[in-house]
Design an enzyme around this catalytic site. Structure first.
Site, PDB file in Angstrom:
ATOM      1  N   ASP A 244       0.883  -1.152   0.000  1.00 36.43           N
ATOM      2  CA  ASP A 244       0.000   0.000   0.000  1.00 36.43           C
ATOM      3  C   ASP A 244       0.926   1.208   0.000  1.00 36.43           C
ATOM      4  O   ASP A 244       2.052   1.127   0.461  1.00 36.43           O
ATOM      5  CB  ASP A 244      -0.837  -0.049   1.283  1.00 36.43           C
ATOM      6  CG  ASP A 244      -1.667   1.197   1.475  1.00 36.43           C
ATOM      7  OD1 ASP A 244      -2.270   1.645   0.498  1.00 36.43           O
ATOM      8  OD2 ASP A 244      -1.703   1.712   2.602  1.00 36.43           O
TER       9      ASP A 244
ATOM     10  N   ASP B  35      -1.735  -0.470   6.095  1.00 34.58           N
ATOM     11  CA  ASP B  35      -1.781   0.132   7.422  1.00 34.58           C
ATOM     12  C   ASP B  35      -2.966  -0.388   8.228  1.00 34.58           C
ATOM     13  O   ASP B  35      -3.243   0.072   9.306  1.00 34.58           O
ATOM     14  CB  ASP B  35      -1.775   1.657   7.354  1.00 34.58           C
ATOM     15  CG  ASP B  35      -2.819   2.181   6.397  1.00 34.58           C
ATOM     16  OD1 ASP B  35      -3.715   1.404   6.040  1.00 34.58           O
ATOM     17  OD2 ASP B  35      -2.725   3.355   6.008  1.00 34.58           O
TER      18      ASP B  35
ATOM     19  N   ASP C 154      -7.363  -1.227   4.577  1.00 30.59           N
ATOM     20  CA  ASP C 154      -6.843  -2.328   3.773  1.00 30.59           C
ATOM     21  C   ASP C 154      -7.211  -3.683   4.359  1.00 30.59           C
ATOM     22  O   ASP C 154      -6.692  -4.704   3.923  1.00 30.59           O
ATOM     23  CB  ASP C 154      -5.316  -2.227   3.678  1.00 30.59           C
ATOM     24  CG  ASP C 154      -4.897  -0.957   2.956  1.00 30.59           C
ATOM     25  OD1 ASP C 154      -5.604  -0.572   2.015  1.00 30.59           O
ATOM     26  OD2 ASP C 154      -3.882  -0.365   3.341  1.00 30.59           O
TER      27      ASP C 154
END
Ligand code: ADP
Ligand code: MG
Length: 759
Positions: free
Chosen positions: A435, A634, A638
């Site tokens: 990410d 994080d 997600d």
């Protein structure tokens, strides 16, 4: 989807397991109990974790199921296997003491038996008839050994296994010893010394005791790393009771208690500081090595250390509910579950013992078939050696020892692995999906510029955006609100608020409809973007994230934010590459922003503008193409992607230290920890493979040797012991293998100092 969530669980202590075969039997027995959904038995911690569907199976049904297979079970005492074991753990010390005592007695009784064997010719003269008193003495000593705390449990275990038709390591040893003993008695009475193996029987029992003691010691050493965590939990604390400070046991603290923590002490509970100021080392929770200043109103976490000063803390969460409690629980769980490799090994171990018994029988018959009755003594010798050398205990230790060492090592570095299969999965990943925001970048964006369309002022854009964003937890939202506060721009409260993960937010303010978010999100919400098209093209600096602000369907301005790439991101990506793991970026941000981060960290595969559902799709697509995927995020928006990936890796801090969606939680937000975790997992998988290969090859090579009579029974016992110790020692070498012997991560070390002036 998320394992273990919400399912009732219970933990049992299992007594009498000695090898992988035992693990398989206990597991099957528990699995067959009605209402049981999952079982995980651990040889190292001698425990079983049983999970149920809604109809919780009665404890009695579980324990009797275990007893019927020839082992014993009892409910895990409170605080039983809860805390990690260490060499200074009283339970472990007691176990060690028992093993040592058993070993000393077994060795003490076997030495005279071996001594008499060597001296019988000198003391009693030649000839079996003259030596009968010596044999009787040896037999008496051997019976004493068989009944001693060393030999007794082994033979009892073997007989129990026979009774329940179980097949375990004790059974092999018992059959070996009993056969040797019976042959010896026959040899003595029939005056045929070649049948007498009393010293071999004694050495087998003594060496098994030595092996078990050394194994117990190694177990203690393997978990020493985890003990460091437990040491962060003080046993007593100063608590305000009846108006004065009293020293009480930490277990008796309840939420609401006022706890006093002086300098150099560990904070025992989660809570809020009510008095005092102190420097607190919070590295355990945040990975940040520098102490931070904590004062009235701040939060304090269990397991962090007061380095300077003194605090009064009102407890909010205590014991296993505190942040330290959750970490310890997570580390303990890391040892449960079976890796795929271990499942195969266990299955083999459980069919191995009957096969060995068959080989031993075939050996005996084979010798007789070839040599006739004259070879009977040789036949017994060879059969005994086969039984003893083939013990599959190395097979049973191969995985648990490596997992124990690895998970303890990882925990000390802030890498919390959920369970053994997760460690294995992390060791096998092919591609790592990062990410962007908060992972490769610092996740603390700041506003670089605010540009309004001609008819509006930047301050108005900020005011509207801040009003809409004030309830969002997104880092971009926080940056925008912070800007408004800093510039003293007052913003009102919206009458309604909604957020679209990976898109932006909507709000109702002064009867106006506000939309704030990515250009793509605003377009899809039907906002007229013509007013800001020029701004988006003209004013953007490379790497900027553009957040567009719209009022009643018209864009009124753009806020440009920058988020610095973490200094260690590029190095982490490079390390992954050197391990043969490819990297990809998967982000909800725009392509141009993503590309600028990608080039900074040298990643060439980028998917941008992806919403949370799209992230899941991308991971599934990679998995369909046969790749094993790790996703680093994080953990907030997600979660779905983290749970979909083969390995979800989340940066966790403070409160959400044990996030459920991720298989691996990292304390401290440095991408280097991701590389550390993968490197450690790789090394663990390699160690497990070596251990299993060794156990198989060793047993494989030794059995034929024993069968053809080239391995005397006493040597067979030594060989068997060496095999298990080799496996344990190989696992203990894991830290050295990845260069983590100094208690610090490889990347923490200061770079080599440049060679100075020779003068
Ligand atoms: P990433 O995948 O990089 O973590 P997100 O999925 O959190 O990014 O968000 C993707 C994009 O959606 C952001 O770059 C931003 O443009 C927009 N966005 C999401 N939430 C917000 C918000 N609260 N305010 C403004 N923009 C937002
Ligand atoms: Mg994110």
């Amino acid at each position: 989807m998320i394992a273990g969530q919400g399912q009732p669980e219970t933990e049992l202590r299992i007594i009498g397991m000695t090898c992988g075969g035992c693990v398989g039997r206990v597991e099957r027995a528990l699995r067959d109990v009605r209402g049981v959904r999952g079982v995980s038995v651990n040889l190292m911690t001698e425990s079983a974790v049983v999970s149920f569907d809604e109809n919780r199976a009665p404890l009695a049904a579980l324990t009797s199921a275990v007893r019927e297979t020839g082992y014993d079970a009892e409910p895990m005492p409170v605080g039983g296997a809860q805390g990690p074991q260490s060499e200074d753990d009283p339970r472990l010390r007691e176990t060690l003491r028992r093993h040592r005592q058993a070993m000393v007695q077994a060795v003490g009784l076997s030495l005279p038996i071996v001594g008499l064997e060597l001296l019988r010719g000198v003391l009693w003269g030649p000839g079996p008839a003259a030596q009968i008193p010596c044999r009787v003495l040896q037999i008496v000593l051997l019976i004493m050994l068989a009944l001693s705390p060393g030999g007794g449990p082994i033979l009892a275990g073997g007989l129990r296994a026979l009774w329940y038709r179980a097949a375990n390591m004790d059974l092999l040893i018992t059959m070996g010893v009993v056969t040797a003993f019976a042959a010896s008695v026959y040899g003595t009475l029939a005056k045929q010394p070649e049948f007498v193996h009393l010293h071999a029987a004694a050495m087998i029992l003594a060496l098994v005791c030595v092996g078990r003691y050394l194994e117990a010691r190694a177990k203690g050493r393997a978990s020493a790393a985890m003990a460091a965590l437990a040491r962060r939990a003080p046993r007593s604390a100063l608590v305000m009771r009846n108006g004065e400070l009293q020293s009480v046991a930490v277990d008796s603290i309840v939420p609401g208690d006022q706890v006093c923590v002086p300098a150099h002490a560990a904070i025992p509970v989660d809570g809020e500081v009510t008095e005092g100021t102190a420097d607190v080392d919070e590295s355990l929770m945040t990975g940040e090595p520098m102490p931070v200043l904590r004062t009235v109103g701040d939060r304090a976490s269990a397991g962090t250390l007061v380095t300077e000063g003194k605090l009064m803390i009102r407890a909010t969460s205590v014991g296993s509910r505190s942040s330290l409690g959750r970490i310890v629980e997570m580390v303990r769980k890391a040892q449960t579950g079976h890796t795929h490799m271990q499942r195969i090994a266990d299955r083999i171990a459980s069919v191995f013992v009957p096969i060995v018994v068959a080989i031993a029988a075939a050996t005996f018959v084979g010798w007789l078939a070839i040599g006739g009755w004259a070879a009977a003594a040789q036949a017994t010798r060879a059969a005994v050696a086969v039984l003893v050398v083939a013990c599959p205990c190395a097979l049973g230790l191969a995985t648990p020892t490596a997992v124990l060492v690895a998970s303890g090592l990882a925990a000390l570095r802030g890498i919390l692995v959920r369970d053994a299969p997760m460690l294995e999965a992390a060791g096998l990943v092919d591609v790592i999906v990062w990410d962007k925001t908060g992972t490769l970048t610092a996740g603390r964006p700041s506003v670089r510029d605010v540009i309004a369309v001609e008819s509006r002022l930047p301050a108005e854009v900020t005011r509207v955006a801040a009003a809409a964003e004030q309830f969002s937890v997104h880092p971009l939202a926080k940056a925008i609100v912070a800007l408004a506060r800093r510039d003293g721009i007052a913003f009102g409260e919206p009458t309604s608020f909604g957020s679209v993960p990976g898109g932006g937010v909507t709000a109702q303010l002064d009867q106006k409809q506000i939309v704030v978010g990515s250009p793509r999100f605003l377009e899809s919400s039907g906002v007229a973007m013509d007013g800001v098209a020029g701004i988006l093209d003209g004013s953007r600096v490379e790497g900027d994230t553009a957040v567009v602000v719209a009022v009643d369907g018209r864009a009124i301005g753009v806020i440009f934010l920058t988020d610095a790439v973490r200094p260690s991101s590029a190095e982490a990506v490079r390390r992954m590459r050197s391990l043969g793991v490819r990297s990809e970026i998967l982000t909800g941000d725009e392509l141009s922003t993503a590309n600028s981060v990608a080039s900074a960290v040298e990643i060439d595969c980028v998917s941008a503008g992806v919403d949370p559902a799209g992230k899941v799709d991308r991971i599934k697509a990679l998995q369909r193409s046969g790749e094993r995927v790790a996703m680093v995020g994080d953990g907030v928006n997600d979660a779905a992607a983290l749970a979909t990936a083969d390995v979800g890796i989340a940066f966790a801090t403070g409160a959400d230290v044990a996030s459920e969606a991720a298989g691996i939680n990292l304390v401290g937000s440095t991408p280097q920890l991701v590389a550390d975790a993968v490197a450690l997992a790789r090394a663990s998988v390699r160690t497990i493979r070596q251990n299993l290969a060794w156990a198989f090859l060793y047993n494989g090579a030794m059995i034929p040797l024993a069968a053809v009579g080239k391995l005397p029974p006493a040597w067979a016992a030594g060989a068997m012991m060496i095999s298990s110790l080799t496996v344990v020692l190989n696992s203990l070498l894991l830290p050295r293998r990845i260069g983590w012997t100094d208690g610090r991560a490889g990347h923490d070390r200061s770079p080599p100092t440049p060679t100075g002036d020779p003068a």
